[in-house]
Design a protein around this motif. Structure first.
Motif, PDB file in Angstrom:
ATOM      1  N   ARG A  23      20.384   1.196 -71.823  1.00  0.00           N
ATOM      2  CA  ARG A  23      20.666   0.077 -70.909  1.00  0.00           C
ATOM      3  C   ARG A  23      19.410  -0.777 -70.728  1.00  0.00           C
ATOM      4  O   ARG A  23      19.450  -1.986 -70.686  1.00  0.00           O
ATOM      5  N   HIS A  24      18.281  -0.092 -70.627  1.00  0.00           N
ATOM      6  CA  HIS A  24      17.039  -0.832 -70.368  1.00  0.00           C
ATOM      7  C   HIS A  24      16.389  -1.239 -71.692  1.00  0.00           C
ATOM      8  O   HIS A  24      15.600  -0.529 -72.264  1.00  0.00           O
ATOM      9  N   GLN A  25      16.766  -2.416 -72.181  1.00  0.00           N
ATOM     10  CA  GLN A  25      16.213  -2.935 -73.439  1.00  0.00           C
ATOM     11  C   GLN A  25      15.209  -4.048 -73.140  1.00  0.00           C
ATOM     12  O   GLN A  25      15.228  -4.597 -72.052  1.00  0.00           O
ATOM     13  N   ILE A  26      14.378  -4.351 -74.140  1.00  0.00           N
ATOM     14  CA  ILE A  26      13.450  -5.482 -73.993  1.00  0.00           C
ATOM     15  C   ILE A  26      14.297  -6.757 -73.855  1.00  0.00           C
ATOM     16  O   ILE A  26      15.208  -6.940 -74.664  1.00  0.00           O
ATOM     17  N   PRO A  27      14.021  -7.592 -72.848  1.00  0.00           N
ATOM     18  CA  PRO A  27      14.829  -8.799 -72.660  1.00  0.00           C
ATOM     19  C   PRO A  27      14.890  -9.637 -73.945  1.00  0.00           C
ATOM     20  O   PRO A  27      13.894  -9.761 -74.659  1.00  0.00           O
ATOM     21  N   GLN A  28      16.063 -10.193 -74.218  1.00  0.00           N
ATOM     22  CA  GLN A  28      16.271 -10.963 -75.444  1.00  0.00           C
ATOM     23  C   GLN A  28      15.293 -12.139 -75.559  1.00  0.00           C
ATOM     24  O   GLN A  28      14.799 -12.431 -76.633  1.00  0.00           O
ATOM     25  N   PHE A  45      -1.389 -12.680 -79.148  1.00  0.00           N
ATOM     26  CA  PHE A  45      -1.801 -11.734 -78.107  1.00  0.00           C
ATOM     27  C   PHE A  45      -1.024 -11.989 -76.817  1.00  0.00           C
ATOM     28  O   PHE A  45      -0.562 -11.045 -76.158  1.00  0.00           O
ATOM     29  N   LEU A  46      -0.817 -13.253 -76.509  1.00  0.00           N
ATOM     30  CA  LEU A  46      -0.055 -13.603 -75.289  1.00  0.00           C
ATOM     31  C   LEU A  46       1.359 -13.042 -75.384  1.00  0.00           C
ATOM     32  O   LEU A  46       1.884 -12.435 -74.448  1.00  0.00           O
ATOM     33  N   LEU A  47       1.951 -13.183 -76.574  1.00  0.00           N
ATOM     34  CA  LEU A  47       3.319 -12.703 -76.775  1.00  0.00           C
ATOM     35  C   LEU A  47       3.371 -11.183 -76.637  1.00  0.00           C
ATOM     36  O   LEU A  47       4.236 -10.620 -75.964  1.00  0.00           O
ATOM     37  N   LEU A  48       2.391 -10.505 -77.231  1.00  0.00           N
ATOM     38  CA  LEU A  48       2.356  -9.034 -77.148  1.00  0.00           C
ATOM     39  C   LEU A  48       2.122  -8.584 -75.713  1.00  0.00           C
ATOM     40  O   LEU A  48       2.661  -7.572 -75.267  1.00  0.00           O
ATOM     41  N   THR A  49       1.338  -9.376 -74.963  1.00  0.00           N
ATOM     42  CA  THR A  49       1.089  -9.036 -73.564  1.00  0.00           C
ATOM     43  C   THR A  49       2.389  -9.143 -72.768  1.00  0.00           C
ATOM     44  O   THR A  49       2.711  -8.282 -71.943  1.00  0.00           O
ATOM     45  N   GLU A  50       3.161 -10.172 -73.108  1.00  0.00           N
ATOM     46  CA  GLU A  50       4.456 -10.361 -72.438  1.00  0.00           C
ATOM     47  C   GLU A  50       5.388  -9.202 -72.802  1.00  0.00           C
ATOM     48  O   GLU A  50       6.058  -8.616 -71.949  1.00  0.00           O
ATOM     49  N   MET A  51       5.363  -8.822 -74.070  1.00  0.00           N
ATOM     50  CA  MET A  51       6.204  -7.697 -74.535  1.00  0.00           C
ATOM     51  C   MET A  51       5.789  -6.407 -73.845  1.00  0.00           C
ATOM     52  O   MET A  51       6.621  -5.644 -73.369  1.00  0.00           O
ATOM     53  N   ALA A  52       4.475  -6.184 -73.765  1.00  0.00           N
ATOM     54  CA  ALA A  52       3.967  -4.954 -73.138  1.00  0.00           C
ATOM     55  C   ALA A  52       4.392  -4.905 -71.675  1.00  0.00           C
ATOM     56  O   ALA A  52       4.840  -3.868 -71.177  1.00  0.00           O
ATOM     57  N   GLN A  55       7.901  -4.070 -71.417  1.00  0.00           N
ATOM     58  CA  GLN A  55       8.090  -2.655 -71.771  1.00  0.00           C
ATOM     59  C   GLN A  55       7.773  -1.747 -70.588  1.00  0.00           C
ATOM     60  O   GLN A  55       8.450  -0.743 -70.364  1.00  0.00           O
ATOM     61  N   VAL A  56       6.751  -2.135 -69.796  1.00  0.00           N
ATOM     62  CA  VAL A  56       6.418  -1.323 -68.616  1.00  0.00           C
ATOM     63  C   VAL A  56       7.553  -1.413 -67.594  1.00  0.00           C
ATOM     64  O   VAL A  56       7.983  -0.396 -67.039  1.00  0.00           O
ATOM     65  N   GLN A  57       8.091  -2.629 -67.425  1.00  0.00           N
ATOM     66  CA  GLN A  57       9.201  -2.793 -66.476  1.00  0.00           C
ATOM     67  C   GLN A  57      10.404  -1.956 -66.898  1.00  0.00           C
ATOM     68  O   GLN A  57      11.001  -1.243 -66.091  1.00  0.00           O
ATOM     69  N   VAL A  58      10.695  -2.006 -68.205  1.00  0.00           N
ATOM     70  CA  VAL A  58      11.819  -1.227 -68.748  1.00  0.00           C
ATOM     71  C   VAL A  58      11.564   0.268 -68.538  1.00  0.00           C
ATOM     72  O   VAL A  58      12.471   1.014 -68.146  1.00  0.00           O
ATOM     73  N   ARG A  92       8.764   3.962 -77.678  1.00  0.00           N
ATOM     74  CA  ARG A  92       9.808   2.929 -77.636  1.00  0.00           C
ATOM     75  C   ARG A  92       9.580   1.893 -78.729  1.00  0.00           C
ATOM     76  O   ARG A  92      10.489   1.553 -79.478  1.00  0.00           O
ATOM     77  N   SER A  93       8.325   1.441 -78.870  1.00  0.00           N
ATOM     78  CA  SER A  93       8.090   0.396 -79.886  1.00  0.00           C
ATOM     79  C   SER A  93       8.246   0.977 -81.284  1.00  0.00           C
ATOM     80  O   SER A  93       8.696   0.293 -82.189  1.00  0.00           O
ATOM     81  N   ALA A  94       7.969   2.277 -81.443  1.00  0.00           N
ATOM     82  CA  ALA A  94       8.191   2.907 -82.756  1.00  0.00           C
ATOM     83  C   ALA A  94       9.677   2.909 -83.064  1.00  0.00           C
ATOM     84  O   ALA A  94      10.100   2.617 -84.179  1.00  0.00           O
ATOM     85  N   GLN A  95      10.483   3.185 -82.048  1.00  0.00           N
ATOM     86  CA  GLN A  95      11.923   3.226 -82.276  1.00  0.00           C
ATOM     87  C   GLN A  95      12.471   1.825 -82.494  1.00  0.00           C
ATOM     88  O   GLN A  95      13.298   1.603 -83.357  1.00  0.00           O
TER      89      GLN A  95
END
Ligand SMILES: Cc1cccc(C)c1Nc1c(-c2c(F)cccc2F)nc2cccc(C)n12
Length: 232
Positions: A23-28, A45-52, A55-58, A92-95
Motif C-alpha cells: 500500500r505504501h509505495q513511492i508517490p507517482q 541529487f535534489l531528485l534523489l533527496t526527494e525520493m529518499a 521513502q522515509v515517509q513510506v 526497498r530501493s533494491a526491490q
C-alpha cells in the motif's frame, strides 16, 4: 521430514504486513519526475533527496502497520525506526530496482544515481547489493517480512526493552522461515541466504553514513525529515 505449515494466525499476520508493504509505495509524482528533468548532478541529487524523503515517509507509515509495533515503548519505536531506516530503504530501493519499476525507469534511475556526485566507492557496493537482492527473486510476502525483520532488530542503539522487540522479531522470523520453505522447496538454504543479505545491509549502512558526511562536506542540502532520521 517435518511438514511445514503456516497457521491461520500467521497467514493473517503475513497478509496485514504484505498489504501494508504494497500500500505504501513511492508517490507517482516523484517517480514521474525521474524521467523528466535534465541530468545535472545537482538536479539528480535534489531528485534523489526527494525520493529518499518520500521513502522515509513510506517507511514510517509501513512500520505503524506492523502488528505489535505500536504497543512497544514509544522511545523504542523511534530508536528502531532511526536504527533501521537506511537498511529498510536499501531493501526497498533494491526491490524497486529489481522488479517494481517499468524497465525504462530502472536505467534512468541508475544513470541519475551514478551522476549525482556520489563517489564510486559507494556506488559499486550499492549496485552489487541491488543485483544480489534481484537474484533472490523474492515474492512480495518475503520482501515485506524481510523488511519487517530488519526493522524489529533488538540490538539497535538506545533500545531499552530489547526482549519485547526480540519476541516480535521471532514471530516474524518464524513466518518468514516457513514461507521460504514453502516458496522455495528445492532450495533448503534459501532462508539462510535471505538472512545473509541482512549482514550485507549493515555494511551498506556504514557506507551510507560516510555518504551523508561527504554530501554534508560538499554542502548538499537535506530535508528536515532526513536530518531528523539520520541526525545530520
Ligand atoms: C533515493 C536514493 C536511491 C538510491 C540511491 C541514493 C543515493 C538515493 N538517495 C539517498 C539515500 C538512499 C536511499 F534513499 C535509498 C537507498 C540508498 C540511499 F543512499 N539516502 C540519502 C540521504 C540523503 C540524501 C539522499 C539523496 N539519499
Amino acid at each position: 521430514k517435518e511438514k511445514v505449515e503456516i497457521t491461520k494466525e500467521q497467514q493473517a499476520l503475513m497478509k496485514i504486513i504484505t498489504d501494508a508493504y504494497n500500500r505504501h509505495q513511492i508517490p507517482q509524482d516523484v517517480a514521474k519526475k525521474l524521467l523528466q528533468d535534465q541530468y545535472s548532478a545537482e538536479e539528480n541529487f535534489l531528485l534523489l533527496t526527494e525520493m529518499a524523503t518520500s521513502q522515509v515517509q513510506v517507511l514510517v507509515e509501513f512500520t505503524k502497520n506492523i502488528p505489535g509495533f505500536l504497543s512497544l515503548d514509544r522511545e523504542d519505536q523511534i530508536a528502531l525506526l532511526k536504527g533501521s531506516a537506511v537498511e529498510a530503504m536499501f531493501l526497498r530501493s533494491a526491490q524497486v530496482f529489481s522488479r517494481k519499476m517499468p524497465s525504462g525507469h530502472t536505467e534512468v534511475l541508475e544513470e541519475r544515481i551514478r551522476k549525482s556526485g556520489i563517489s564510486e566507492e559507494f556506488i559499486t557496493p550499492m549496485f552489487n547489493f541491488y543485483k544480489s537482492i534481484g537474484e533472490l527473486h523474492m515474492v512480495q510476502e518475503e520482501q515485506a517480512l524481510l523488511t519487517t525483520v530488519t526493522i524489529l532488530t533488538p540490538d539497535r542503539p538506545y533500545v531499552k526493552d530489547q526482549q519485547a522487540v526480540e519476541r516480535l522479531q521471532e514471530t516474524m522470523l518464524d513466518v518468514l522461515r516457513k514461507l521460504c520453505v514453502l516458496q522455495h522447496p528445492q532450495e533448503p538454504q534459501y532462508f539462510a541466504r535471505l538472512l545473509g543479505r541482512l549482514t550485507e545491509l549493515r555494511t551498506l549502512s556504514h557506507y551510507h553514513t560516510e555518504m551523508l558526511v561527504s554530501w554534508r562536506m560538499n554542502d548538499h542540502k537535506f530535508t528536515p525529515l532526513l536530518c531528523e532520521i539520520w541526525d545530520v
